[in-house]
Design a protein around this motif. Structure first.
Motif, PDB file in Angstrom:
ATOM      1  N   LYS A  21     -19.722  -7.394  -9.649  1.00 37.75           N
ATOM      2  CA  LYS A  21     -19.623  -7.766  -8.233  1.00 37.75           C
ATOM      3  C   LYS A  21     -20.297  -6.713  -7.359  1.00 37.75           C
ATOM      4  O   LYS A  21     -21.027  -7.060  -6.415  1.00 37.75           O
ATOM      5  N   VAL A  22     -20.075  -5.435  -7.653  1.00 40.14           N
ATOM      6  CA  VAL A  22     -20.729  -4.372  -6.885  1.00 40.14           C
ATOM      7  C   VAL A  22     -22.242  -4.481  -7.024  1.00 40.14           C
ATOM      8  O   VAL A  22     -22.976  -4.403  -6.040  1.00 40.14           O
ATOM      9  N   ARG A  23     -22.710  -4.702  -8.240  1.00 44.64           N
ATOM     10  CA  ARG A  23     -24.156  -4.845  -8.467  1.00 44.64           C
ATOM     11  C   ARG A  23     -24.713  -6.015  -7.658  1.00 44.64           C
ATOM     12  O   ARG A  23     -25.766  -5.902  -7.033  1.00 44.64           O
ATOM     13  N   ALA A  24     -24.002  -7.149  -7.631  1.00 48.55           N
ATOM     14  CA  ALA A  24     -24.455  -8.324  -6.874  1.00 48.55           C
ATOM     15  C   ALA A  24     -24.482  -8.023  -5.374  1.00 48.55           C
ATOM     16  O   ALA A  24     -25.434  -8.411  -4.680  1.00 48.55           O
ATOM     17  N   LEU A  25     -23.470  -7.316  -4.876  1.00 47.08           N
ATOM     18  CA  LEU A  25     -23.440  -6.961  -3.451  1.00 47.08           C
ATOM     19  C   LEU A  25     -24.578  -6.013  -3.094  1.00 47.08           C
ATOM     20  O   LEU A  25     -25.199  -6.148  -2.032  1.00 47.08           O
ATOM     21  N   LEU A  26     -24.871  -5.073  -3.971  1.00 48.82           N
ATOM     22  CA  LEU A  26     -25.973  -4.143  -3.720  1.00 48.82           C
ATOM     23  C   LEU A  26     -27.314  -4.870  -3.717  1.00 48.82           C
ATOM     24  O   LEU A  26     -28.192  -4.560  -2.907  1.00 48.82           O
ATOM     25  N   GLU A  27     -27.459  -5.840  -4.611  1.00 48.18           N
ATOM     26  CA  GLU A  27     -28.694  -6.628  -4.640  1.00 48.18           C
ATOM     27  C   GLU A  27     -28.839  -7.432  -3.349  1.00 48.18           C
ATOM     28  O   GLU A  27     -29.945  -7.559  -2.813  1.00 48.18           O
ATOM     29  N   GLN A  28     -27.724  -7.971  -2.824  1.00 49.18           N
ATOM     30  CA  GLN A  28     -27.766  -8.699  -1.554  1.00 49.18           C
ATOM     31  C   GLN A  28     -28.196  -7.787  -0.414  1.00 49.18           C
ATOM     32  O   GLN A  28     -28.907  -8.209   0.486  1.00 49.18           O
ATOM     33  N   GLU A  29     -27.733  -6.545  -0.452  1.00 47.95           N
ATOM     34  CA  GLU A  29     -28.102  -5.568   0.582  1.00 47.95           C
ATOM     35  C   GLU A  29     -29.565  -5.147   0.457  1.00 47.95           C
ATOM     36  O   GLU A  29     -30.155  -4.677   1.414  1.00 47.95           O
ATOM     37  N   GLY A  30     -30.117  -5.304  -0.742  1.00 43.81           N
ATOM     38  CA  GLY A  30     -31.508  -4.908  -0.963  1.00 43.81           C
ATOM     39  C   GLY A  30     -31.714  -3.405  -0.938  1.00 43.81           C
ATOM     40  O   GLY A  30     -32.797  -2.926  -0.611  1.00 43.81           O
ATOM     41  N   ARG A  31     -30.662  -2.673  -1.292  1.00 39.86           N
ATOM     42  CA  ARG A  31     -30.751  -1.208  -1.267  1.00 39.86           C
ATOM     43  C   ARG A  31     -30.356  -0.656  -2.622  1.00 39.86           C
ATOM     44  O   ARG A  31     -29.421  -1.137  -3.250  1.00 39.86           O
TER      45      ARG A  31
END
Length: 116
Positions: A21-31
């Motif tokens: 989930k953290v990895r998916a959220l970071l990918e959404q942030e693009g950072r």
């Protein structure tokens, strides 16, 4: 799980579901410069409250552990309260969000966000 070379381990684990989930959220942030920080602050109905957020900075005495590309950061004061804790993620009809299983907590409030 591998410890970052320059930082001490903090004793907090990250479940596979939470890591994904953290990895998916970071990918959404693009950072790719953000880390998951967990901290303990005074407050809440039981005396202490968890803070869980993305942070781009690291402090001098932070403990950092890398979980397959997801870094979890704990400040030196919070390590005392969080060592042995596990961060999970639930996605059910009844609950969606990160969970913290902390064996150091002597009591908690009904909402689960505050502990003593």
């Amino acid at each position: 799980m591998s410890k970052t070379a320059t930082a001490p381990a903090h004793g907090v684990t990250l479940t596979e579901a939470a890591r994904d989930k953290v990895r998916a959220l970071l990918e959404q942030e693009g950072r790719d410069d953000l880390r998951l920080r967990i901290a303990v602050q005074p407050g809440g109905c039981s005396g202490l409250i968890y803070q869980l957020y993305f942070d781009e900075r690291t402090l001098e005495n932070d403990a950092i552990v890398d979980f397959d590309g997801v870094e979890v950061v704990v400040d030196d004061m919070s390590v005392l309260y969080l060592a042995g804790s596990s961060i999970g993620f639930e996605d059910t009809i009844q609950k969606q969000g990160f969970t913290i299983d902390n064996p150091n907590a002597e009591g908690s409030c009904a909402c689960g966000d505050s502990f003593s």
